[in-house]
Design a protein around this motif. Structure first.
Motif, PDB file in Angstrom:
ATOM      1  N   SER A  62       0.783  -1.229   0.060  1.00  0.00           N
ATOM      2  CA  SER A  62       0.147   0.179   0.153  1.00  0.00           C
ATOM      3  C   SER A  62       1.094   1.350  -0.013  1.00  0.00           C
ATOM      4  O   SER A  62       1.925   1.242   0.629  1.00  0.00           O
ATOM      5  N   GLN A  63       0.362   2.171  -0.770  1.00  0.00           N
ATOM      6  CA  GLN A  63       1.092   3.661  -0.841  1.00  0.00           C
ATOM      7  C   GLN A  63       0.312   4.574  -0.010  1.00  0.00           C
ATOM      8  O   GLN A  63      -0.544   5.157  -0.341  1.00  0.00           O
ATOM      9  N   ARG A  64       0.641   4.779   1.288  1.00  0.00           N
ATOM     10  CA  ARG A  64       0.079   5.451   2.130  1.00  0.00           C
ATOM     11  C   ARG A  64       0.946   6.634   2.946  1.00  0.00           C
ATOM     12  O   ARG A  64       2.189   6.017   3.118  1.00  0.00           O
ATOM     13  N   LEU A  65       0.669   7.645   2.900  1.00  0.00           N
ATOM     14  CA  LEU A  65       1.357   8.748   3.499  1.00  0.00           C
ATOM     15  C   LEU A  65       1.443   8.618   5.066  1.00  0.00           C
ATOM     16  O   LEU A  65       0.274   8.312   5.830  1.00  0.00           O
ATOM     17  N   PRO A  66       2.619   8.713   5.584  1.00  0.00           N
ATOM     18  CA  PRO A  66       2.743   8.363   7.263  1.00  0.00           C
ATOM     19  C   PRO A  66       1.944   9.722   7.814  1.00  0.00           C
ATOM     20  O   PRO A  66       1.786  10.864   7.073  1.00  0.00           O
ATOM     21  N   LEU A  67       1.227   9.352   8.899  1.00  0.00           N
ATOM     22  CA  LEU A  67       0.372  10.181   9.592  1.00  0.00           C
ATOM     23  C   LEU A  67       1.117  11.491  10.039  1.00  0.00           C
ATOM     24  O   LEU A  67       0.573  12.769   9.566  1.00  0.00           O
ATOM     25  N   THR A  68       2.366  11.540  10.508  1.00  0.00           N
ATOM     26  CA  THR A  68       3.208  12.755  11.032  1.00  0.00           C
ATOM     27  C   THR A  68       3.553  13.686   9.843  1.00  0.00           C
ATOM     28  O   THR A  68       3.448  14.590  10.113  1.00  0.00           O
ATOM     29  N   ASN A  69       3.987  13.012   8.495  1.00  0.00           N
ATOM     30  CA  ASN A  69       4.000  13.703   7.625  1.00  0.00           C
ATOM     31  C   ASN A  69       2.898  14.659   6.998  1.00  0.00           C
ATOM     32  O   ASN A  69       3.046  15.856   6.638  1.00  0.00           O
ATOM     33  N   ILE A 226      -4.068  12.892  -1.521  1.00  0.00           N
ATOM     34  CA  ILE A 226      -5.685  12.756  -1.030  1.00  0.00           C
ATOM     35  C   ILE A 226      -6.529  12.289  -2.203  1.00  0.00           C
ATOM     36  O   ILE A 226      -7.354  11.289  -1.884  1.00  0.00           O
ATOM     37  N   VAL A 227      -6.452  12.868  -3.174  1.00  0.00           N
ATOM     38  CA  VAL A 227      -7.274  12.489  -4.504  1.00  0.00           C
ATOM     39  C   VAL A 227      -6.867  11.098  -4.756  1.00  0.00           C
ATOM     40  O   VAL A 227      -7.944  10.538  -5.176  1.00  0.00           O
ATOM     41  N   GLU A 228      -5.769  10.692  -4.616  1.00  0.00           N
ATOM     42  CA  GLU A 228      -5.412   9.070  -5.172  1.00  0.00           C
ATOM     43  C   GLU A 228      -6.279   8.279  -4.234  1.00  0.00           C
ATOM     44  O   GLU A 228      -6.343   7.196  -4.827  1.00  0.00           O
ATOM     45  N   THR A 229      -6.461   8.600  -2.870  1.00  0.00           N
ATOM     46  CA  THR A 229      -7.136   7.756  -1.950  1.00  0.00           C
ATOM     47  C   THR A 229      -8.654   8.058  -1.951  1.00  0.00           C
ATOM     48  O   THR A 229      -9.137   7.402  -1.249  1.00  0.00           O
ATOM     49  N   ALA A 230      -9.044   8.918  -2.518  1.00  0.00           N
ATOM     50  CA  ALA A 230     -10.524   9.166  -2.373  1.00  0.00           C
ATOM     51  C   ALA A 230     -11.366   8.055  -2.925  1.00  0.00           C
ATOM     52  O   ALA A 230     -10.789   7.343  -3.923  1.00  0.00           O
ATOM     53  N   ASN A 231     -12.259   7.949  -2.510  1.00  0.00           N
ATOM     54  CA  ASN A 231     -13.423   6.958  -2.817  1.00  0.00           C
ATOM     55  C   ASN A 231     -14.148   7.171  -3.977  1.00  0.00           C
ATOM     56  O   ASN A 231     -15.117   6.378  -4.214  1.00  0.00           O
ATOM     57  N   GLU A 232     -14.144   8.359  -4.383  1.00  0.00           N
ATOM     58  CA  GLU A 232     -14.881   8.873  -5.571  1.00  0.00           C
ATOM     59  C   GLU A 232     -13.919   8.800  -6.754  1.00  0.00           C
ATOM     60  O   GLU A 232     -12.787   9.088  -6.572  1.00  0.00           O
ATOM     61  N   GLY A 233     -14.586   8.645  -7.874  1.00  0.00           N
ATOM     62  CA  GLY A 233     -13.683   8.702  -9.276  1.00  0.00           C
ATOM     63  C   GLY A 233     -13.332  10.114  -9.454  1.00  0.00           C
ATOM     64  O   GLY A 233     -14.290  11.074  -9.490  1.00  0.00           O
ATOM     65  N   ILE A 234     -12.259  10.422  -9.848  1.00  0.00           N
ATOM     66  CA  ILE A 234     -11.624  11.822 -10.060  1.00  0.00           C
ATOM     67  C   ILE A 234     -10.939  11.670 -11.516  1.00  0.00           C
ATOM     68  O   ILE A 234      -9.919  10.993 -11.486  1.00  0.00           O
ATOM     69  N   TRP A 235     -11.126  12.738 -12.399  1.00  0.00           N
ATOM     70  CA  TRP A 235     -10.466  12.742 -13.482  1.00  0.00           C
ATOM     71  C   TRP A 235     -10.463  14.274 -13.860  1.00  0.00           C
ATOM     72  O   TRP A 235     -11.251  14.904 -13.647  1.00  0.00           O
ATOM     73  N   VAL A 236      -9.085  14.438 -14.581  1.00  0.00           N
ATOM     74  CA  VAL A 236      -9.122  15.948 -15.191  1.00  0.00           C
ATOM     75  C   VAL A 236      -8.716  15.694 -16.547  1.00  0.00           C
ATOM     76  O   VAL A 236      -8.107  14.818 -17.140  1.00  0.00           O
ATOM     77  N   TRP A 248      -7.219   6.049  -8.967  1.00  0.00           N
ATOM     78  CA  TRP A 248      -7.357   4.666  -9.022  1.00  0.00           C
ATOM     79  C   TRP A 248      -8.762   4.334  -8.944  1.00  0.00           C
ATOM     80  O   TRP A 248      -9.026   3.202  -9.409  1.00  0.00           O
ATOM     81  N   LYS A 249      -9.726   5.155  -8.461  1.00  0.00           N
ATOM     82  CA  LYS A 249     -11.094   4.716  -8.615  1.00  0.00           C
ATOM     83  C   LYS A 249     -11.681   4.814  -9.996  1.00  0.00           C
ATOM     84  O   LYS A 249     -12.603   3.732 -10.361  1.00  0.00           O
ATOM     85  N   VAL A 250     -11.389   5.563 -10.746  1.00  0.00           N
ATOM     86  CA  VAL A 250     -11.626   5.503 -11.999  1.00  0.00           C
ATOM     87  C   VAL A 250     -11.069   4.332 -13.009  1.00  0.00           C
ATOM     88  O   VAL A 250     -12.047   3.806 -13.546  1.00  0.00           O
ATOM     89  N   THR A 251     -10.115   4.063 -12.460  1.00  0.00           N
ATOM     90  CA  THR A 251      -9.269   2.746 -13.313  1.00  0.00           C
ATOM     91  C   THR A 251     -10.287   1.841 -12.773  1.00  0.00           C
ATOM     92  O   THR A 251     -10.522   0.717 -13.544  1.00  0.00           O
ATOM     93  N   ASP A 252     -10.453   1.644 -11.533  1.00  0.00           N
ATOM     94  CA  ASP A 252     -11.265   0.469 -11.112  1.00  0.00           C
ATOM     95  C   ASP A 252     -12.820   0.408 -11.699  1.00  0.00           C
ATOM     96  O   ASP A 252     -13.231  -0.840 -12.129  1.00  0.00           O
ATOM     97  N   ILE A 253     -13.341   1.323 -12.020  1.00  0.00           N
ATOM     98  CA  ILE A 253     -14.708   1.619 -12.474  1.00  0.00           C
ATOM     99  C   ILE A 253     -14.797   1.047 -14.020  1.00  0.00           C
ATOM    100  O   ILE A 253     -15.598   0.218 -14.596  1.00  0.00           O
ATOM    101  N   LEU A 254     -13.797   1.598 -14.619  1.00  0.00           N
ATOM    102  CA  LEU A 254     -13.775   1.711 -16.059  1.00  0.00           C
ATOM    103  C   LEU A 254     -13.135   0.380 -16.649  1.00  0.00           C
ATOM    104  O   LEU A 254     -13.120  -0.040 -17.641  1.00  0.00           O
ATOM    105  N   GLY A 255     -12.077   0.012 -15.744  1.00  0.00           N
ATOM    106  CA  GLY A 255     -11.416  -1.332 -16.170  1.00  0.00           C
ATOM    107  C   GLY A 255     -10.074  -1.146 -16.860  1.00  0.00           C
ATOM    108  O   GLY A 255      -9.300  -2.008 -17.420  1.00  0.00           O
ATOM    109  N   TYR A 256      -9.784   0.080 -16.851  1.00  0.00           N
ATOM    110  CA  TYR A 256      -8.257   0.631 -17.653  1.00  0.00           C
ATOM    111  C   TYR A 256      -7.407   0.843 -16.545  1.00  0.00           C
ATOM    112  O   TYR A 256      -7.514   1.212 -15.518  1.00  0.00           O
ATOM    113  N   SER A 257      -6.057   0.666 -17.003  1.00  0.00           N
ATOM    114  CA  SER A 257      -4.947   1.035 -16.211  1.00  0.00           C
ATOM    115  C   SER A 257      -4.840   2.472 -16.361  1.00  0.00           C
ATOM    116  O   SER A 257      -5.346   3.265 -17.404  1.00  0.00           O
TER     117      SER A 257
END
Length: 681
Positions: A62-69, A226-236, A248-257
């Protein structure tokens, strides 16, 4: 186990794109089951993630940011809660803004802290959902020092390094961000002016600029995480509608990398018939307008995916359009349910309109609210005329008060009754109504289905008249036959006295026996002719037995009745059944001193029992006693009892023991018994 987990994490670090169970098992010389157990343990603790590619499962760290940082880098107000909603951390910005110290709030449950008043009950509930991985974002307004400040309050699911779940609350101060931007521009202008005025301050200004730039870069990286870990699909997308970012949510929904998404035009993921509307929406974005709408997307496998899209324009500092920012929520399941409901609604409407029964719905005031074509045909009205009808316009017996009573009682499940309808042409027709209460748009109404039974009523009346005539004819015929039998028996008696010959005396005795048999059979037809003539009724068992005992000579025998308020649905000759059972006990029980009547439940049925303490009935006779002609008396009593009970589906059998007494059990189905209002059943 810790050593094996560390080995697995080390090999996953080397392979950031992920490894399968087989690859981990092979590289670390572990059997497949052990490797799978450790990998799943890392996923459950939040230290690893799982992605399925076809039938293969890829595991990666998992790629998570440490809480202190996160706390040290963020300029937003941040509050960290553990899985029980106890406050674990708050950054200085948060403490300063809410005028609290860390000592005052840390370790306290949010609901019981000084911060509780800033959260609604719904937000407390959604905090718990965030612990399960469902992040939320809310608009948040606060009045402070006479000024209105606006925030975006975000609930973000987190995982501590130990693997336990947590939730982060981020207050993004939009107002301060705008002020900061203005202040930054003013500061830059000041630095430029100072650069012209004082060349010796150039190095210092450059260093300050670099510091600010680095801070902005770090802030951007923080927001990106924060955007990367959001539970909603976000794209620009850029001004040409090409995808420049997708989480990641967009890739999960649409099935693309992400590699497959970045750089492609947004129209590539839409259906051809939706392209025109998509371009219209993008034009709206170019004009600087935000909007929320539903959009159909095409997944990589070609299947349909519905999204709720919230899109906003992206502009640079000069106000030029630089693309669009979209947040997308997968609503495919909701759209499927809506489609199914629509299909069911059409199906039920078709059933309503094709039904031959006159279906109609009336409100508590008796006004006709809905109807089918059969109802219009039944009464002879047009649809326009029906819209202004009231129940009193067509029903000659059902009053408005009765309609309201049935609706207000809240006990109308399904009732059936007969009434009379008045047609538009003035004719009357008998109908059978099946009605139930329904709630439509929050209003209680009566749903009714009417069936024309005029022909059936005429047929029933004709049958009743015919039965009456047949009954009268058989009564007269029986009377004449009995008179003739009386004369025949008299002549046989005279012959017996006048003829002394034993040879003729035996023949005369046989003739006399035949005459008596015919006499008893004719008497039986007088009793049996009334069975089933009248419709069955609800009869209280205790009252029927009491009526029988009022005319029966029971002597010193004790009669115990323990039936409570049990009522049975039976032919009107049910008292004859009870009379025969009591009479049999008195006549054939020999030593009977007590007759006990009781009931018991057996599943959904009730068994009504008549038992005595007489000599009982032999096993070989338990069924024969119900056949016509069996017995020492007329031979018709129990035969007649079984036939009367069978009219409403009640069965009877004898279950007593020889020497201990007779016991007659009547089994009554659930639709043929009930208990009176005063019963505690």
């Amino acid at each position: 186990m810790e050593n094996e987990l560390d080995r697995i994490k080390d090999i996953l670090k080397i392979n950031p794109k992920g490894l399968t169970i087989e690859e981990v098992s092979k590289d670390l010389s572990l059997n497949r089951a052990t490797a799978a157990k450790y990998l799943n343990s890392l996923v459950m603790s939040g230290q690893a993630d799982l992605r399925e590619l076809g039938r293969a499962k890829l595991f990666y760290l998992s790629q998570r940011l440490p809480l202190t940082n996160l706390l040290s880098l963020a300029s937003d107000l941040i509050l960290i809660l553990d899985k029980d909603l106890f406050i674990q951390e708050a950054n200085d910005s948060f403490l300063s803004y809410f005028s609290v110290s860390k000592e005052d709030i840390k370790g306290r449950q949010l609901e019981h802290s000084s911060l509780a008043s800033y959260f609604s009950k719904e937000q407390f509930a959604l905090l718990k959902e965030a612990l399960d991985g469902s992040g939320r974002t809310f608009d948040f307004r606060m009045e402070k020092a006479g000024e209105t400040q606006y925030f975006l309050m975000k609930f973000i699911p987190l995982v501590f390094e130990a693997g336990s779940r947590a939730v982060g609350i981020i207050f993004e101060d939009i107002t301060e961000m705008k002020r900061y931007q203005v202040a930054l521009e003013e500061r830059v202008m000041e630095r430029i002016t100072e650069l012209v005025i004082a060349n010796n301050a150039l190095e210092k200004q450059i260093q300050e600029h670099l510091r600010v730039q680095n801070a902005l870069k770090e802030s951007e990286e923080n927001y990106r995480r924060i955007v990367e870990t959001a539970n909603e699909g976000i794209w620009v997308v850029d001004p040409g509608y090409n995808v420049t970012f997708a989480n990641w949510k967009v890739t999960d929904i649409l099935g693309y990398s992400q590699d497959e998404l970045i750089g492609r035009n947004a129209a590539d993921f839409l259906f051809p018939e939706d392209i025109q509307d998509h371009e219209s929406k993008m034009h709206t974005r170019i004009e600087g307008n935000s909007e929320t709408y539903e959009r159909r997307f095409r997944r990589k496998n070609g299947s349909v995916c519905w999204m709720l899209v919230s899109a906003s324009p992206v502009k640079d500092n000069a106000g030029e359009f630089r693309g669009s920012f979209g947040m997308m929520t997968d609503i495919t399941d909701r759209k499927r349910l809506e489609s199914e409901l629509e299909q069911k609604s059409k199906h039920y409407e078709l059933l309503l309109q094709t039904s031959t029964d006159a279906i109609h719905i009336i409100d508590k005031n008796g006004n006709l609210r809905e109807w089918n074509d059969a109802f219009l045909s039944h009464l002879g009205y047009s649809a326009n005329e029906a819209a202004s009808l009231n129940v009193k316009d067509w029903d000659t017996q059902l009053s408005l008060n009765q309609v309201r009573e049935r609706l207000e009682s809240k006990q109308v499940k399904c009732i059936e009754f007969e009434t009379c309808h008045h047609r538009k042409d003035g004719s009357l027709c008998n109908v059978e109504i099946t009605a139930t209460s329904v709630t439509i748009d929050g209003e209680d109404m009566l749903y009714a289905s009417a069936r024309d039974i005029t022909d059936r009523k005429f047929a029933e009346d004709a049958i009743k008249k015919a039965n009456k005539q047949v009954s009268l004819l058989t009564s007269i015929t029986r009377h004449d036959i009995l008179n003739q039998l009386t004369m025949l028996e008299g002549y046989i008696g005279i012959l017996k006295k006048q003829l002394g010959n034993e040879k003729f005396a035996d023949l005369i005795q046989k003739e006399e026996n035949v005459a008596k048999t015919i006499h008893s059979q004719i008497v039986f037809t007088r009793i049996y002719q009334n069975v089933g003539v009248q419709p069955p009724q609800w009869k209280q068992v205790k009252d029927c037995i009491s009526s029988v005992l009022a005319t029966a000579n029971t002597g010193d025998i004790t009669i115990v009745i323990e039936t409570g308020n049990l009522e049975i649905y039976a032919d009107l000759l049910i008292e004859k059944v009870f009379f025969n059972l009591i009479e049999n006990a008195l006549r054939h029980g020999e030593r009977v001193t007590e007759i006990h009547v009781s009931y018991r439940r057996t599943g959904k049925e009730v068994v009504l029992a008549f038992e005595d303490n007489g000599i009982g009935i032999p096993g070989q006779d338990k069924e024969r006693i119900f056949t016509r002609g069996f017995g020492k008396n007329t031979g018709y009593g129990l035969f007649l009892a079984r036939e009367i009970l069978a009219i409403t589906g009640i069965t009877i059998k004898e279950t007593g023991k020889v020497g201990k007494g007779a016991r007659f059990e009547m089994t009554i189905s659930e639709c043929a018994y009930r208990f009176g209002n005063s019963s505690t059943e």
